[in-house]
Motif scaffolding. Structure first.
Motif, mmCIF file in Angstrom:
data_model
loop_
_atom_site.group_PDB
_atom_site.id
_atom_site.type_symbol
_atom_site.label_atom_id
_atom_site.label_comp_id
_atom_site.label_asym_id
_atom_site.label_seq_id
_atom_site.Cartn_x
_atom_site.Cartn_y
_atom_site.Cartn_z
ATOM 1 N N ASP B 207 -6.552 19.734 31.702
ATOM 2 C CA ASP B 207 -6.426 19.808 30.244
ATOM 3 C C ASP B 207 -7.769 20.031 29.547
ATOM 4 N N LEU B 208 -8.854 19.901 30.285
ATOM 5 C CA LEU B 208 -10.184 19.918 29.662
ATOM 6 C C LEU B 208 -10.680 21.349 29.455
ATOM 7 N N VAL B 209 -11.390 21.537 28.355
ATOM 8 C CA VAL B 209 -11.867 22.885 28.028
ATOM 9 C C VAL B 209 -13.385 22.875 27.790
ATOM 10 N N VAL B 210 -14.028 23.895 28.345
ATOM 11 C CA VAL B 210 -15.468 24.083 28.197
ATOM 12 C C VAL B 210 -15.711 25.306 27.315
ATOM 13 N N TYR B 211 -16.723 25.215 26.454
ATOM 14 C CA TYR B 211 -17.017 26.285 25.503
ATOM 15 C C TYR B 211 -18.418 26.841 25.701
ATOM 16 N N CYS B 212 -18.504 28.148 25.566
ATOM 17 C CA CYS B 212 -19.804 28.800 25.548
ATOM 18 C C CYS B 212 -19.594 30.148 24.863
ATOM 19 N N SER B 213 -20.579 30.987 24.876
ATOM 20 C CA SER B 213 -20.390 32.313 24.286
ATOM 21 C C SER B 213 -20.313 33.340 25.408
ATOM 22 N N ASP B 214 -19.967 34.564 25.026
ATOM 23 C CA ASP B 214 -19.926 35.613 26.043
ATOM 24 C C ASP B 214 -21.324 35.996 26.501
ATOM 25 N N ALA B 227 -16.932 21.686 38.771
ATOM 26 C CA ALA B 227 -16.490 20.382 38.260
ATOM 27 C C ALA B 227 -14.978 20.305 38.108
ATOM 28 N N GLY B 228 -14.273 21.380 38.440
ATOM 29 C CA GLY B 228 -12.824 21.332 38.434
ATOM 30 C C GLY B 228 -12.172 21.885 37.172
ATOM 31 N N ILE B 229 -12.977 22.364 36.227
ATOM 32 C CA ILE B 229 -12.412 22.972 35.016
ATOM 33 C C ILE B 229 -11.767 24.298 35.421
ATOM 34 N N HIS B 230 -10.533 24.497 35.015
ATOM 35 C CA HIS B 230 -9.831 25.717 35.418
ATOM 36 C C HIS B 230 -10.478 26.950 34.774
ATOM 37 N N ARG B 231 -10.442 28.053 35.539
ATOM 38 C CA ARG B 231 -11.026 29.294 35.008
ATOM 39 C C ARG B 231 -10.462 29.657 33.640
ATOM 40 N N ASP B 232 -9.188 29.357 33.443
ATOM 41 C CA ASP B 232 -8.560 29.696 32.156
ATOM 42 C C ASP B 232 -9.066 28.810 31.030
ATOM 43 N N ASN B 233 -9.725 27.731 31.361
ATOM 44 C CA ASN B 233 -10.160 26.780 30.338
ATOM 45 C C ASN B 233 -11.652 26.870 30.043
ATOM 46 N N CYS B 234 -12.208 28.023 30.278
ATOM 47 C CA CYS B 234 -13.599 28.246 29.903
ATOM 48 C C CYS B 234 -13.600 29.308 28.809
ATOM 49 N N ARG B 235 -13.851 28.871 27.595
ATOM 50 C CA ARG B 235 -13.802 29.795 26.444
ATOM 51 C C ARG B 235 -15.156 30.470 26.271
ATOM 52 N N GLU B 236 -15.150 31.771 26.502
ATOM 53 C CA GLU B 236 -16.375 32.552 26.253
ATOM 54 C C GLU B 236 -16.213 33.231 24.907
ATOM 55 N N ILE B 237 -16.731 32.605 23.890
ATOM 56 C CA ILE B 237 -16.501 33.084 22.532
ATOM 57 C C ILE B 237 -17.333 34.335 22.274
ATOM 58 N N ALA B 238 -16.668 35.348 21.745
ATOM 59 C CA ALA B 238 -17.314 36.646 21.556
ATOM 60 C C ALA B 238 -18.425 36.556 20.514
ATOM 61 N N THR B 239 -19.488 37.279 20.792
ATOM 62 C CA THR B 239 -20.598 37.385 19.841
ATOM 63 C C THR B 239 -20.757 38.868 19.483
ATOM 64 N N CYS B 240 -21.628 39.133 18.520
ATOM 65 C CA CYS B 240 -21.799 40.542 18.127
ATOM 66 C C CYS B 240 -23.237 40.816 17.714
ATOM 67 N N LEU B 241 -23.555 42.088 17.703
ATOM 68 C CA LEU B 241 -24.908 42.515 17.359
ATOM 69 C C LEU B 241 -25.295 42.035 15.957
ATOM 70 N N GLU B 242 -24.346 42.103 15.018
ATOM 71 C CA GLU B 242 -24.636 41.712 13.646
ATOM 72 C C GLU B 242 -25.044 40.233 13.586
ATOM 73 N N PRO B 249 -20.639 29.132 14.760
ATOM 74 C CA PRO B 249 -20.008 27.815 14.610
ATOM 75 C C PRO B 249 -18.563 27.925 14.120
ATOM 76 N N ALA B 250 -18.294 28.863 13.237
ATOM 77 C CA ALA B 250 -16.928 29.009 12.725
ATOM 78 C C ALA B 250 -15.986 29.437 13.842
ATOM 79 N N ASP B 251 -16.436 30.362 14.680
ATOM 80 C CA ASP B 251 -15.604 30.802 15.801
ATOM 81 C C ASP B 251 -15.385 29.664 16.794
ATOM 82 N N LEU B 252 -16.433 28.874 16.978
ATOM 83 C CA LEU B 252 -16.294 27.727 17.880
ATOM 84 C C LEU B 252 -15.255 26.754 17.339
ATOM 85 N N GLN B 253 -15.349 26.470 16.046
ATOM 86 C CA GLN B 253 -14.402 25.544 15.416
ATOM 87 C C GLN B 253 -12.975 26.065 15.573
ATOM 88 N N ALA B 254 -12.791 27.351 15.365
ATOM 89 C CA ALA B 254 -11.455 27.939 15.484
ATOM 90 C C ALA B 254 -10.944 27.810 16.921
#
Lengths: 528, 528
Positions: B207-214, B227-242, B249-254
């Motif tokens: 059930d545990l989720v890990v967060y980072c950026s792409d 550590a046993g976190i499922h591959r599906d539970n690693c959120r690589e939040i998209a970033t952009c050149l701009e 932070p807003a994307d992380l919160q969402a």
């Protein structure tokens, strides 16, 4: 402490914050920081420093008589700002005056505690050479020779240790060099976990069970916990003196069946060749047979005793190892490869890389490497990406001492331990608690009936160890608590240890025991 | 290959199998294997070997032109049995003739790939010294001075890097020295996982989720997976050149809210100061605020850019770091402490030891240590038990170069990178893709419209990198693929790099680009 406003928001602006303009580039320092001639000058100082340390090794008490905080109190609380040009010489003086008096001298010929951390000239210099060359061979392309030397030397070592060919590159398996057994076991558990969960189509790590004995090193429980195996799902199967503290295949089978009956999933077995407390040897062939019936991954931890396998007379402890999935041993313990150097072999390295591997664009792949099956990217074999050039050291050790030289080294220690064991056996006040397998002797002082007999034996031996270790210029030993018995451990394995050191160590034990018994008898008679 | 029958069943018999009798003890070898005078003689050879290597560094192509198997084919398939007495000198010749021509010369002043693995005289000799002394400081008692020096030097380093005091021993936190960032991140995730599961009374790691950026280094996904976190539970939040490839932070919160809504449990955030591809800087303060609303552990990975924090002008990237749980950086990347040396600090070290700690009877506790709060057993802070004496090297680097010396070193590279960036900007055929923060320049050749424009730009730059790296005596760079754009990375950071190396590198890039464009135009005109 607020940062200058022009430096704010470096990640929010559309343009770069450039705190240092090109006009203000300070004097270039590279030539001072890594100058060949300065390296030569300071390097020779360091070599002489280490050689002098070895020459004076016997003058140091093995274990320093210091109290917590002794060094922290002597050092400033901040790093210097602008050290003087002679800072290196001053620092070496500090190492001599402040630091060496506060370390435990693992290279002392009187160090008999824990397991050895065996040093050799070539092992230490192999580390120095690798540090000087300082490459980061995380992929083949990132330093081809470092990767290939690692592939060569793990096969050399595996053959020298009489490992089954299926674990070696030349037999379809393969090996790698890590830092410690903890890493090796963790890699194995994670590979087993990924395979098993895929096999049963589950994500429920909490159902998985890991097996070992109550003699298995804590590294297994630690690795299992890191991999997410619940503390309640680590079965430490009880062993006993009658079974020489080896893991019983029948007990393992019963434990696995009970877990299956309870709806749990047997995952991983760690068998040990040479346990930490008494160097017990688990029966690999029989344990593998039990594990196979439950589809359980078998890892063999030979952290200490793996080095002994260089001698054919110990090869039998590997009987049945053709069936194990992974095998690890620490060449830094007893095989002259200075800390750290843990070798891990796998029958199917693809199971390691499936669990631990990756691909990333920013890791430059050499075009030359594409399509070649013999390109190994070791970053995918273990838990770290950055890695050291450990193969250089191990290659030098094997290249310069040879397999026969390593056998001489191991046999010398086994012989000295046999001497020590014989001396214990000929003194009726003592017992050898567990028959010796390799170069560790587990023994204890028998408590006379008038001093309370068995009831006080543990306390007596605790005090004996304390007094032995407090003897200036005496040996330094450690202890084990097995089957309710507190015992002293005399692990022969320091490179500099000679027969006379072992005899002297025994003499100190005898003297301290006599004095202790006398004191206790006086106390008893006064109380009576 | 059957073992001799008298050796069988060592673990089943009631008595010990003693393969070597005391009468047959072979000649003692310790004095040959670790003789002070032999160490001195061979050690001086090694120092001269390394010094000569540094002196001839510029003669080597940075990356060897070798094909897979080149070294394996040249080495025998077995270790020697009885090497000749001069084996060490012969081995050093092999290092020179066979191995050095096959390594990637990370210390070359023309090495601009990946991130630097910065060497220094003192760093290399610190490693040599530690290897010579060869202690195993897994507990305070196992080598008191080594443990205490580590406590001192992580505070020294933390202060030099302007870290929040709450992460240092002097502020109620504390640090340790590990091998790599992968280890540091793994320790942090495991500590976070144990705390969270206890908090919510669950065993369900799935059930545990890990967060980072792409942009986050793969080390985070690797550590999470271990550590046993499922591959599906690693959120690589998209970033952009701009957004300069910083985590929003807003994307992380969402993302966190979506997971909570889906019944999952936000666990861990890895924010990066200086991402691997473009050295993007995540906004720590704002991210910590988001994480706090979900009870998420925040780790800051400053593997590369952490070294730059020694300069006050970069301190602002730490704004808000008082709230992070753990922080790590690699002193072996850009701070002159040869590989490996990763520093990890924790605001609450007790959370590390709760997850990773143990007690074992066979680990001798010094009576002197009992009851002292200032006794640290570093084995409980990380995933390994065995560890190296890394603090000696880092202490020597800080002691001998000083904080100001390290600033000079970092600023020199930042200045050279600024030069390189300026040169790219003044050539209209190129663009700086991402504004430079530290000493990495990400740039690419613009594809002329007649060659296909944007469509062919990635292919063009791939070929440009290939040609640049194939230039004999030219620079060695690596690449990144960010936001769909393939770019070249010029990471200035090798200790020996001077301004002229940067200018020459740019000249090679310009020449290769011109030649490539010419060739492609000819091809186009022929096809047209």
């Amino acid at each position: 402490m607020a940062p200058p406003s022009h430096c704010h928001g470096v990640h929010h602006n559309g343009t770069a914050a450039v705190p240092v303009e090109t006009e203000t580039v300070p004097p270039l320092l590279g030539s001072r920081l890594l100058d060949a001639e300065e390296f030569r000058r300071q390097g020779h100082q360091v070599v002489d420093f280490i050689a002098d340390y070895y020459a004076s090794m016997e003058d140091y008490p093995v274990h320093p008589n210091v109290t917590p905080g002794f060094l922290r109190r002597q050092l400033p609380s901040d790093a210097p700002s602008r050290p003087k040009p002679d800072a290196f010489a001053a620092a070496l003086r500090d190492v001599h005056d402040l630091i060496l008096p506060g370390v435990t001298h693992w290279q002392s010929p009187r160090h008999f505690a824990h397991f050895p951390a065996s040093s050799s000239t070539v092992g230490a210099l192999g580390e120095a050479l690798a540090a000087g060359i300082n490459v980061v061979p995380f992929t083949w392309a990132a330093s081809p020779a470092a990767t290939e030397l690692e592939m060569v030397v793990v096969d050399w070592l595996g053959k020298a240790l009489h490992l089954p060919r299926g674990l070696l590159f030349c037999g379809g398996g393969g090996g790698t060099l890590l830092g410690t057994s903890c890493e090796a076991i963790l890699c194995a558990i994670v590979a087993a976990r990924e395979r098993k969960l895929a096999e049963i189509g589950s994500r429920r790590i909490e159902d998985l069970v890991v097996y070992c004995s109550d003699q298995t090193h804590f590294a297994v429980r630690k690795a299992a916990r890191i991999a997410g195996i619940h503390r309640d799902n680590c079965r430490e199967i009880a062993t006993c003196l009658e079974g020489m503290f080896a893991l019983s295949p029948a007990d393992l089978q019963a434990a696995m069946q009970a877990d299956v009956d309870a709806g749990l999933v047997p995952l991983f077995l760690c068998a040990t060749v040479g346990t930490t407390q008494t160097t017990a040897v688990d029966p690999i062939r029989e344990l593998c047979a039990v594990a196979a019936t439950h589809g359980v991954w078998v890892h063999v931890d030979a952290a200490y005793a793996g080095s002994a396998l260089v001698c054919p007379e110990f090869r039998h402890v590997l009987d049945g190892a053709e069936a194990v999935d992974t095998f690890s041993m620490n060449a830094h313990k007893w095989l002259l490869a200075n800390n750290d150097c843990c070798a891990l072999w796998a029958r199917k390295p693809s199971l390691l890389t499936a669990a631990l591997g990756t691909e990333q664009e920013y890791i430059l792949k050499s075009a030359a490497a594409d399509g070649h099956d013999d390109v190994v990217d070791y970053k995918d074999w273990s838990m770290t990406l950055t890695r050291r050039f450990r193969s250089l050291k191990l290659w030098l050790v094997l290249r310069c001492y040879g397999v026969e030289g390593l056998r001489d080294h191991v046999r010398a220690h086994v012989g000295m331990a046999a001497s020590f064991e014989n001396m214990v056996r000929t003194d009726a006040r003592f017992e050898v608690v567990v028959p010796r397998h390799f170069a560790l002797v587990c023994f204890r002082l028998l408590s006379p009936e008038k001093l309370g007999g068995e009831k006080t034996a543990n306390e007596l031996n605790r005090r004996l160890l304390e007094e032995v270790n407090a003897t200036s210029s005496g040996p330094y030993m450690s202890s084990a608590m097995v089957g309710g018995n507190y015992m002293l451990r005399c692990a022969v394995g320091s490179t500099l240890t000679e027969e006379r050191n072992v005899r002297e160590a025994w003499k100190v034990v005898q003297d301290r025991a006599a004095s202790l018994l006398r004191k206790m008898e006086i106390t008893c008679s006064v109380l009576a």
